[in-house]
Design a protein around this motif. Structure first.
Motif, PDB file in Angstrom:
ATOM      1  N   LEU A 135       0.820  -1.200   0.000  1.00 21.32           N
ATOM      2  CA  LEU A 135       0.000   0.000   0.000  1.00 21.32           C
ATOM      3  C   LEU A 135       0.864   1.264   0.000  1.00 21.32           C
ATOM      4  CD1 LEU A 135      -2.459  -1.256   2.765  1.00 21.32           C
ATOM      5  CD2 LEU A 135      -2.744  -1.461   0.291  1.00 21.32           C
ATOM      6  N   HIS A 136       0.552   2.191  -0.884  1.00 18.86           N
ATOM      7  CA  HIS A 136       1.338   3.412  -1.062  1.00 18.86           C
ATOM      8  C   HIS A 136       0.983   4.483  -0.022  1.00 18.86           C
ATOM      9  CE1 HIS A 136      -2.038   5.741  -2.697  1.00 18.86           C
ATOM     10  NE2 HIS A 136      -2.370   4.673  -3.417  1.00 18.86           N
ATOM     11  N   GLY A 137       1.724   5.575  -0.063  1.00 14.97           N
ATOM     12  CA  GLY A 137       1.510   6.690   0.850  1.00 14.97           C
ATOM     13  C   GLY A 137       0.598   7.759   0.277  1.00 14.97           C
ATOM     14  N   LEU A 138       0.387   8.802   1.054  1.00 19.53           N
ATOM     15  CA  LEU A 138      -0.505   9.911   0.704  1.00 19.53           C
ATOM     16  C   LEU A 138      -0.116  10.556  -0.622  1.00 19.53           C
ATOM     17  CD1 LEU A 138      -2.767  11.919   1.599  1.00 19.53           C
ATOM     18  CD2 LEU A 138      -0.962  13.246   2.709  1.00 19.53           C
ATOM     19  N   GLY A 139      -1.107  10.705  -1.508  1.00 19.98           N
ATOM     20  CA  GLY A 139      -0.887  11.397  -2.769  1.00 19.98           C
ATOM     21  C   GLY A 139      -0.192  10.581  -3.840  1.00 19.98           C
ATOM     22  N   ASP A 140       0.191   9.372  -3.515  1.00 17.68           N
ATOM     23  CA  ASP A 140       0.874   8.503  -4.477  1.00 17.68           C
ATOM     24  C   ASP A 140      -0.169   7.590  -5.112  1.00 17.68           C
ATOM     25  OD1 ASP A 140       2.919   7.333  -5.895  1.00 17.68           O
ATOM     26  OD2 ASP A 140       3.982   6.525  -4.160  1.00 17.68           O
ATOM     27  N   SER A 141       0.278   6.543  -5.767  1.00 12.35           N
ATOM     28  CA  SER A 141      -0.598   5.517  -6.329  1.00 12.35           C
ATOM     29  C   SER A 141       0.167   4.204  -6.326  1.00 12.35           C
ATOM     30  CB  SER A 141      -1.010   5.880  -7.757  1.00 12.35           C
ATOM     31  OG  SER A 141       0.092   5.736  -8.637  1.00 12.35           O
ATOM     32  N   GLY A 142      -0.490   3.151  -6.767  1.00 13.01           N
ATOM     33  CA  GLY A 142       0.194   1.868  -6.838  1.00 13.01           C
ATOM     34  C   GLY A 142       1.423   1.903  -7.713  1.00 13.01           C
ATOM     35  N   ALA A 143       1.444   2.843  -8.662  1.00 13.67           N
ATOM     36  CA  ALA A 143       2.585   2.962  -9.569  1.00 13.67           C
ATOM     37  C   ALA A 143       3.845   3.420  -8.852  1.00 13.67           C
ATOM     38  CB  ALA A 143       2.260   3.938 -10.691  1.00 13.67           C
ATOM     39  N   GLY A 144       3.688   4.028  -7.665  1.00 16.36           N
ATOM     40  CA  GLY A 144       4.841   4.547  -6.946  1.00 16.36           C
ATOM     41  C   GLY A 144       5.814   3.482  -6.495  1.00 16.36           C
ATOM     42  N   PHE A 145       5.285   2.329  -6.087  1.00 13.65           N
ATOM     43  CA  PHE A 145       6.160   1.272  -5.578  1.00 13.65           C
ATOM     44  C   PHE A 145       6.259   0.061  -6.503  1.00 13.65           C
ATOM     45  CE2 PHE A 145       5.977   3.497  -1.513  1.00 13.65           C
ATOM     46  CZ  PHE A 145       7.260   3.287  -1.039  1.00 13.65           C
ATOM     47  N   SER A 146       5.427  -0.013  -7.515  1.00 13.09           N
ATOM     48  CA  SER A 146       5.477  -1.196  -8.382  1.00 13.09           C
ATOM     49  C   SER A 146       6.840  -1.435  -9.031  1.00 13.09           C
ATOM     50  CB  SER A 146       4.378  -1.116  -9.445  1.00 13.09           C
ATOM     51  OG  SER A 146       4.516   0.041 -10.244  1.00 13.09           O
ATOM     52  N   PRO A 147       7.668  -0.393  -9.283  1.00 15.71           N
ATOM     53  CA  PRO A 147       8.978  -0.664  -9.887  1.00 15.71           C
ATOM     54  C   PRO A 147       9.989  -1.337  -8.956  1.00 15.71           C
ATOM     55  CG  PRO A 147       8.261   1.600 -10.346  1.00 15.71           C
ATOM     56  CD  PRO A 147       7.380   1.063  -9.276  1.00 15.71           C
ATOM     57  N   VAL A 148       9.669  -1.490  -7.661  1.00 24.43           N
ATOM     58  CA  VAL A 148      10.680  -2.014  -6.738  1.00 24.43           C
ATOM     59  C   VAL A 148      10.848  -3.530  -6.833  1.00 24.43           C
ATOM     60  CG1 VAL A 148      10.180  -0.167  -5.096  1.00 24.43           C
ATOM     61  CG2 VAL A 148       9.185  -2.435  -4.714  1.00 24.43           C
ATOM     62  N   VAL A 149       9.889  -4.230  -7.422  1.00 18.08           N
ATOM     63  CA  VAL A 149       9.931  -5.695  -7.391  1.00 18.08           C
ATOM     64  C   VAL A 149      11.262  -6.268  -7.884  1.00 18.08           C
ATOM     65  CG1 VAL A 149       8.838  -7.827  -8.209  1.00 18.08           C
ATOM     66  CG2 VAL A 149       7.422  -5.879  -7.514  1.00 18.08           C
ATOM     67  N   PRO A 150      11.800  -5.808  -9.024  1.00 19.91           N
ATOM     68  CA  PRO A 150      13.084  -6.365  -9.472  1.00 19.91           C
ATOM     69  C   PRO A 150      14.262  -6.028  -8.555  1.00 19.91           C
ATOM     70  CG  PRO A 150      11.954  -5.214 -11.258  1.00 19.91           C
ATOM     71  CD  PRO A 150      11.262  -4.841  -9.997  1.00 19.91           C
ATOM     72  N   MET A 151      14.067  -5.054  -7.658  1.00 23.41           N
ATOM     73  CA  MET A 151      15.148  -4.609  -6.782  1.00 23.41           C
ATOM     74  C   MET A 151      15.169  -5.350  -5.444  1.00 23.41           C
ATOM     75  SD  MET A 151      14.547  -0.550  -7.546  1.00 23.41           S
ATOM     76  CE  MET A 151      15.968   0.029  -6.628  1.00 23.41           C
ATOM     77  N   LEU A 152      14.241  -6.287  -5.257  1.00 20.46           N
ATOM     78  CA  LEU A 152      14.126  -7.001  -3.986  1.00 20.46           C
ATOM     79  C   LEU A 152      15.075  -8.198  -3.887  1.00 20.46           C
ATOM     80  CD1 LEU A 152      10.225  -6.955  -3.637  1.00 20.46           C
ATOM     81  CD2 LEU A 152      11.875  -5.545  -2.370  1.00 20.46           C
ATOM     82  N   GLY A 153      15.716  -8.547  -4.987  1.00 19.35           N
ATOM     83  CA  GLY A 153      16.655  -9.660  -4.964  1.00 19.35           C
ATOM     84  C   GLY A 153      16.001 -11.018  -4.832  1.00 19.35           C
ATOM     85  N   LEU A 154      14.772 -11.146  -5.304  1.00 19.40           N
ATOM     86  CA  LEU A 154      14.081 -12.434  -5.238  1.00 19.40           C
ATOM     87  C   LEU A 154      14.594 -13.371  -6.327  1.00 19.40           C
ATOM     88  CD1 LEU A 154      10.449 -11.069  -4.773  1.00 19.40           C
ATOM     89  CD2 LEU A 154      11.955 -11.970  -2.988  1.00 19.40           C
ATOM     90  N   PRO A 155      14.526 -14.670  -6.108  1.00 13.45           N
ATOM     91  CA  PRO A 155      14.947 -15.615  -7.151  1.00 13.45           C
ATOM     92  C   PRO A 155      14.121 -15.409  -8.429  1.00 13.45           C
ATOM     93  CG  PRO A 155      14.570 -16.742  -5.066  1.00 13.45           C
ATOM     94  CD  PRO A 155      14.062 -15.354  -4.887  1.00 13.45           C
ATOM     95  N   GLU A 156      14.733 -15.650  -9.568  1.00 13.57           N
ATOM     96  CA  GLU A 156      14.024 -15.444 -10.835  1.00 13.57           C
ATOM     97  C   GLU A 156      12.785 -16.317 -10.950  1.00 13.57           C
ATOM     98  OE1 GLU A 156      16.018 -15.476 -14.538  1.00 13.57           O
ATOM     99  OE2 GLU A 156      17.597 -14.101 -13.906  1.00 13.57           O
ATOM    100  N   ASN A 157      12.823 -17.483 -10.318  1.00 12.20           N
ATOM    101  CA  ASN A 157      11.697 -18.415 -10.412  1.00 12.20           C
ATOM    102  C   ASN A 157      10.750 -18.303  -9.226  1.00 12.20           C
ATOM    103  OD1 ASN A 157      13.425 -19.458  -8.493  1.00 12.20           O
ATOM    104  ND2 ASN A 157      13.193 -21.596  -9.161  1.00 12.20           N
ATOM    105  N   HIS A 158      10.742 -17.154  -8.557  1.00 15.52           N
ATOM    106  CA  HIS A 158       9.850 -17.004  -7.404  1.00 15.52           C
ATOM    107  C   HIS A 158       8.395 -17.075  -7.860  1.00 15.52           C
ATOM    108  CE1 HIS A 158       8.096 -12.941  -7.907  1.00 15.52           C
ATOM    109  NE2 HIS A 158       9.238 -12.595  -8.452  1.00 15.52           N
ATOM    110  N   SER A 159       7.502 -17.351  -6.917  1.00 13.66           N
ATOM    111  CA  SER A 159       6.078 -17.499  -7.256  1.00 13.66           C
ATOM    112  C   SER A 159       5.221 -16.530  -6.443  1.00 13.66           C
ATOM    113  CB  SER A 159       5.634 -18.947  -7.007  1.00 13.66           C
ATOM    114  OG  SER A 159       5.888 -19.321  -5.653  1.00 13.66           O
ATOM    115  N   ILE A 160       5.722 -15.303  -6.288  1.00 11.91           N
ATOM    116  CA  ILE A 160       5.022 -14.297  -5.477  1.00 11.91           C
ATOM    117  C   ILE A 160       4.335 -13.275  -6.377  1.00 11.91           C
ATOM    118  CG2 ILE A 160       5.243 -12.587  -3.638  1.00 11.91           C
ATOM    119  CD1 ILE A 160       8.004 -13.912  -3.000  1.00 11.91           C
ATOM    120  N   ARG A 161       3.041 -13.149  -6.214  1.00 10.13           N
ATOM    121  CA  ARG A 161       2.273 -12.112  -6.909  1.00 10.13           C
ATOM    122  C   ARG A 161       2.351 -10.825  -6.074  1.00 10.13           C
ATOM    123  NH1 ARG A 161      -2.730 -14.484  -7.109  1.00 10.13           N
ATOM    124  NH2 ARG A 161      -2.371 -15.169  -9.264  1.00 10.13           N
ATOM    125  N   PHE A 162       2.608  -9.700  -6.729  1.00 13.40           N
ATOM    126  CA  PHE A 162       2.630  -8.401  -6.052  1.00 13.40           C
ATOM    127  C   PHE A 162       1.430  -7.580  -6.501  1.00 13.40           C
ATOM    128  CE2 PHE A 162       6.934  -9.722  -5.366  1.00 13.40           C
ATOM    129  CZ  PHE A 162       7.333  -9.089  -4.192  1.00 13.40           C
TER     130      PHE A 162
END
Length: 224
Positions: free
Chosen positions: A24-51
């Motif tokens: 969940l994002h902060g005040l005045g932002d949207s879901g687009a604010g944090f959606s780019p972070v997924v590749p930066m989390l260092g998760l395995p390429e074959n992970h099965s996590i929906r964001f």
């Protein structure tokens, strides 16, 4: 506030999803604010996590002169003990519940769902997670506070008493003072919750090094 599943950015894993992070994002932002972070989390390429990155509804915000913006609840004042409009918090809690239910309907167990959030979104992840009647995989609260300031919300559930929690805060945060995060951490740990607290030399933001720590924490929560 009505539930609209389209009011979110959804990032599917390459493998069939077996877990979900609702962020969940902060005040005045949207879901687009944090959606780019997924590749930066260092998760395995074959992970099965929906964001899922929901968009908050648009509403007038008192401290911003009544300007209409995306907000999970109205902010009435800068007073930490009277900042959050609890009626609005409860209304948005129902939206989060429905996002959770959408995942349950798709076969994701509640203990494979992480609630995460930044600032206002972190307030919502704490409030919703503490009161949710089924066990979750984890609750993450970045640069935020408890809506009651120095006390847990009413109606807390025992279901998430042992759920891992992660709290991060900037030592130079001019928007939500670090004392607010510490106040929440104190209330949680004194009540027996398992929260990890960490501060960073930053303002009201998120650092790349944080994202690596968050990625490791997500993996731990979902591997247990």
């Amino acid at each position: 506030m009505s539930f609209d599943p389209k009011q979110a950015i959804v990032i599917e894993p390459k493998e069939p999803a077996t877990a979900t992070v609702i962020w969940l994002h902060g005040l005045g932002d949207s879901g687009a604010g944090f959606s780019p972070v997924v590749p930066m989390l260092g998760l395995p390429e074959n992970h099965s996590i929906r964001f899922i990155f929901p968009h908050a509804p648009e509403q007038a915000v008192t401290i911003n002169g009544g300007f209409v913006m995306r907000s999970w609840y109205d902010i009435k004042s800068m007073d930490l003990l009277d900042r959050a409009d609890l009626e609005g918090v409860v209304a948005s809690e129902q939206i989060v519940h429905q996002f959770i239910q959408s995942q349950l309907n798709e076969g994701i167990e509640s203990n494979k769902i992480i609630l995460a959030g930044f600032s206002q979104g972190g307030v919502m992840s704490l409030f919703t997670g503490l009161r949710y009647p089924k066990p979750l995989a984890g609750i993450m609260a970045l640069s935020c506070y408890l809506p009651n300031g120095d006390a847990l919300p009413e109606g807390v559930s025992e279901a998430n008493k042992s759920t891992p929690m992660l709290q991060h805060h900037g030592e130079q945060d001019p928007v939500v003072p670090v004392s607010a995060g510490k106040m929440a951490y104190k209330a949680l740990t004194e009540a027996g919750y398992q929260s990890k607290w960490q501060t960073f030399t930053m303002p009201h933001s998120v650092l790349p090094e944080q994202l690596v720590i968050i990625g490791d924490w997500i993996k731990q929560c979902l591997d247990d």
